[in-house]
Design a protein around this motif. Structure first.
Motif, PDB file in Angstrom:
ATOM      1  N   ALA A  57       1.006  -1.213  -0.105  1.00 53.46           N
ATOM      2  CA  ALA A  57       0.053   0.112  -0.037  1.00 53.46           C
ATOM      3  C   ALA A  57       0.785   1.302  -0.043  1.00 53.46           C
ATOM      4  CB  ALA A  57      -1.070  -0.030   1.157  1.00 53.46           C
ATOM      5  N   TRP A  58       0.348   2.298  -0.674  1.00 54.28           N
ATOM      6  CA  TRP A  58       1.057   3.520  -0.540  1.00 54.28           C
ATOM      7  C   TRP A  58       0.920   4.195   0.734  1.00 54.28           C
ATOM      8  CZ3 TRP A  58       4.498   3.663  -4.411  1.00 54.28           C
ATOM      9  CH2 TRP A  58       4.204   3.290  -5.604  1.00 54.28           C
ATOM     10  N   LYS A  59       1.818   4.636   1.372  1.00 56.36           N
ATOM     11  CA  LYS A  59       1.607   5.402   2.726  1.00 56.36           C
ATOM     12  C   LYS A  59       1.942   6.995   2.681  1.00 56.36           C
ATOM     13  CE  LYS A  59       3.441   5.508   7.290  1.00 56.36           C
ATOM     14  NZ  LYS A  59       4.237   4.648   8.444  1.00 56.36           N
ATOM     15  N   ILE A  60       0.698   7.593   2.591  1.00 55.32           N
ATOM     16  CA  ILE A  60       0.570   9.016   2.749  1.00 55.32           C
ATOM     17  C   ILE A  60       0.505   9.468   3.642  1.00 55.32           C
ATOM     18  CG2 ILE A  60      -0.218  10.981   1.396  1.00 55.32           C
ATOM     19  CD1 ILE A  60       1.314   9.224  -0.551  1.00 55.32           C
ATOM     20  N   THR A  61       1.180  10.502   4.574  1.00 57.03           N
ATOM     21  CA  THR A  61       0.894  10.830   5.816  1.00 57.03           C
ATOM     22  C   THR A  61       0.337  12.452   5.955  1.00 57.03           C
ATOM     23  OG1 THR A  61       3.443  11.485   6.066  1.00 57.03           O
ATOM     24  CG2 THR A  61       2.700   9.239   6.944  1.00 57.03           C
ATOM     25  N   SER A  62       0.446  13.005   4.892  1.00 57.76           N
ATOM     26  CA  SER A  62      -0.066  14.544   4.880  1.00 57.76           C
ATOM     27  C   SER A  62      -0.847  14.724   3.554  1.00 57.76           C
ATOM     28  CB  SER A  62       1.144  15.412   5.385  1.00 57.76           C
ATOM     29  OG  SER A  62       1.777  15.395   4.415  1.00 57.76           O
ATOM     30  N   GLY A  63      -1.700  16.069   3.368  1.00 55.20           N
ATOM     31  CA  GLY A  63      -1.923  16.273   2.235  1.00 55.20           C
ATOM     32  C   GLY A  63      -1.183  16.567   1.093  1.00 55.20           C
ATOM     33  N   LEU A  64      -1.668  16.331  -0.075  1.00 52.83           N
ATOM     34  CA  LEU A  64      -0.887  16.603  -1.273  1.00 52.83           C
ATOM     35  C   LEU A  64      -1.425  17.827  -1.885  1.00 52.83           C
ATOM     36  CD1 LEU A  64      -0.677  12.695  -2.604  1.00 52.83           C
ATOM     37  CD2 LEU A  64       1.224  14.154  -1.441  1.00 52.83           C
ATOM     38  N   THR A  65      -0.701  18.674  -2.554  1.00 53.96           N
ATOM     39  CA  THR A  65      -1.395  19.643  -3.168  1.00 53.96           C
ATOM     40  C   THR A  65      -0.829  19.787  -4.731  1.00 53.96           C
ATOM     41  OG1 THR A  65       0.489  21.144  -2.678  1.00 53.96           O
ATOM     42  CG2 THR A  65      -1.162  21.071  -1.109  1.00 53.96           C
ATOM     43  N   ILE A  66      -1.652  20.370  -5.780  1.00 56.63           N
ATOM     44  CA  ILE A  66      -1.674  20.389  -7.090  1.00 56.63           C
ATOM     45  C   ILE A  66      -1.688  22.145  -7.164  1.00 56.63           C
ATOM     46  CG2 ILE A  66      -2.522  20.174  -9.355  1.00 56.63           C
ATOM     47  CD1 ILE A  66      -3.934  17.576  -8.244  1.00 56.63           C
ATOM     48  N   THR A  67      -0.610  22.639  -7.617  1.00 54.52           N
ATOM     49  CA  THR A  67      -0.284  24.137  -7.496  1.00 54.52           C
ATOM     50  C   THR A  67       0.097  24.359  -8.833  1.00 54.52           C
ATOM     51  OG1 THR A  67       0.417  24.144  -5.428  1.00 54.52           O
ATOM     52  CG2 THR A  67       0.795  26.002  -6.500  1.00 54.52           C
ATOM     53  N   PRO A  68      -0.568  25.492  -9.439  1.00 56.02           N
ATOM     54  CA  PRO A  68      -0.345  25.601 -11.087  1.00 56.02           C
ATOM     55  C   PRO A  68       1.121  26.164 -10.897  1.00 56.02           C
ATOM     56  CG  PRO A  68      -2.258  26.869 -10.410  1.00 56.02           C
ATOM     57  CD  PRO A  68      -1.602  26.385  -8.895  1.00 56.02           C
ATOM     58  N   ALA A  69       2.051  25.640 -12.109  1.00 58.75           N
ATOM     59  CA  ALA A  69       3.281  26.146 -12.500  1.00 58.75           C
ATOM     60  C   ALA A  69       3.491  27.416 -12.685  1.00 58.75           C
ATOM     61  CB  ALA A  69       3.966  25.212 -13.457  1.00 58.75           C
ATOM     62  N   SER A  70       2.260  27.862 -13.470  1.00 55.35           N
ATOM     63  CA  SER A  70       2.466  29.158 -13.710  1.00 55.35           C
ATOM     64  C   SER A  70       0.923  29.848 -14.317  1.00 55.35           C
ATOM     65  CB  SER A  70       3.437  29.885 -14.954  1.00 55.35           C
ATOM     66  OG  SER A  70       2.981  28.926 -16.151  1.00 55.35           O
ATOM     67  N   GLY A  71       0.566  30.892 -13.836  1.00 55.49           N
ATOM     68  CA  GLY A  71      -0.696  31.147 -14.352  1.00 55.49           C
ATOM     69  C   GLY A  71      -1.688  31.129 -13.336  1.00 55.49           C
ATOM     70  N   THR A  72      -2.999  30.847 -13.806  1.00 53.87           N
ATOM     71  CA  THR A  72      -4.009  30.284 -12.632  1.00 53.87           C
ATOM     72  C   THR A  72      -4.716  29.106 -12.759  1.00 53.87           C
ATOM     73  OG1 THR A  72      -5.887  31.435 -14.167  1.00 53.87           O
ATOM     74  CG2 THR A  72      -4.647  32.825 -12.532  1.00 53.87           C
ATOM     75  N   ALA A  73      -4.135  28.281 -13.665  1.00 53.78           N
ATOM     76  CA  ALA A  73      -4.696  27.030 -13.878  1.00 53.78           C
ATOM     77  C   ALA A  73      -3.578  25.976 -13.663  1.00 53.78           C
ATOM     78  CB  ALA A  73      -5.400  26.920 -15.551  1.00 53.78           C
ATOM     79  N   ALA A  74      -4.217  24.879 -13.039  1.00 53.59           N
ATOM     80  CA  ALA A  74      -3.049  23.687 -13.319  1.00 53.59           C
ATOM     81  C   ALA A  74      -3.736  22.537 -13.801  1.00 53.59           C
ATOM     82  CB  ALA A  74      -2.867  23.050 -11.512  1.00 53.59           C
ATOM     83  N   TYR A  75      -2.942  21.695 -14.823  1.00 53.00           N
ATOM     84  CA  TYR A  75      -3.519  20.689 -15.503  1.00 53.00           C
ATOM     85  C   TYR A  75      -2.852  19.356 -15.024  1.00 53.00           C
ATOM     86  CZ  TYR A  75      -5.807  24.405 -18.187  1.00 53.00           C
ATOM     87  OH  TYR A  75      -6.267  25.514 -18.818  1.00 53.00           O
ATOM     88  N   LEU A  76      -3.321  18.405 -14.853  1.00 55.19           N
ATOM     89  CA  LEU A  76      -2.706  16.996 -14.361  1.00 55.19           C
ATOM     90  C   LEU A  76      -3.495  15.921 -14.757  1.00 55.19           C
ATOM     91  CD1 LEU A  76      -0.390  15.700 -12.976  1.00 55.19           C
ATOM     92  CD2 LEU A  76      -1.886  16.034 -10.981  1.00 55.19           C
ATOM     93  N   ASN A  77      -3.040  15.070 -15.488  1.00 59.52           N
ATOM     94  CA  ASN A  77      -3.748  13.843 -15.880  1.00 59.52           C
ATOM     95  C   ASN A  77      -3.207  12.772 -14.797  1.00 59.52           C
ATOM     96  OD1 ASN A  77      -5.180  14.345 -18.385  1.00 59.52           O
ATOM     97  ND2 ASN A  77      -3.050  14.345 -19.253  1.00 59.52           N
ATOM     98  N   ILE A  78      -4.014  11.696 -14.229  1.00 54.70           N
ATOM     99  CA  ILE A  78      -3.656  10.980 -13.462  1.00 54.70           C
ATOM    100  C   ILE A  78      -3.854   9.392 -13.873  1.00 54.70           C
ATOM    101  CG2 ILE A  78      -3.777   9.948 -11.116  1.00 54.70           C
ATOM    102  CD1 ILE A  78      -4.625  12.625 -10.232  1.00 54.70           C
ATOM    103  N   GLU A  79      -3.088   8.703 -14.014  1.00 57.41           N
ATOM    104  CA  GLU A  79      -3.464   7.304 -14.432  1.00 57.41           C
ATOM    105  C   GLU A  79      -2.865   6.261 -12.968  1.00 57.41           C
ATOM    106  OE1 GLU A  79      -1.326   4.252 -17.676  1.00 57.41           O
ATOM    107  OE2 GLU A  79      -1.363   6.547 -18.270  1.00 57.41           O
TER     108      GLU A  79
END
Length: 82
Positions: A57-79
């Motif tokens: 199992a993956w062990k994640i112990t705190s929140g993960l954030t998706i922050t835009p690299a630049s501008g106001t939108a972040a795009y991320l595909n998750i597979e």
């Protein structure tokens, strides 16, 4: 790399595997930093985050954030596999 057809041409999307950033998936090692690093890199490249099936199992112990690299939108595909 993933291939995707966009308006008549093939676009290549860089893939960021959490294991390449140090994630182990043994339910003992804290994978949080590796996941966050992979997320940050994938967002910066407008890429795909790859989360394969873990050994245990993956062990994640705190929140993960998706922050835009630049501008106001972040795009991320998750597979996810498994």
């Amino acid at each position: 790399m993933l291939r995707r057809e966009v308006s008549g041409y093939i676009a290549l999307r860089q893939t960021f595997d959490v294991r390449d950033y140090g994630a182990v998936g043994d339910n003992s090692t804290d994978d949080t930093t590796a996941f966050q690093s992979a997320i940050t890199a994938a967002v910066a490249a407008n890429g795909t985050l790859l989360i394969p099936e873990p050994t245990t199992a993956w062990k994640i112990t705190s929140g993960l954030t998706i922050t835009p690299a630049s501008g106001t939108a972040a795009y991320l595909n998750i597979e996810m596999h498994g």
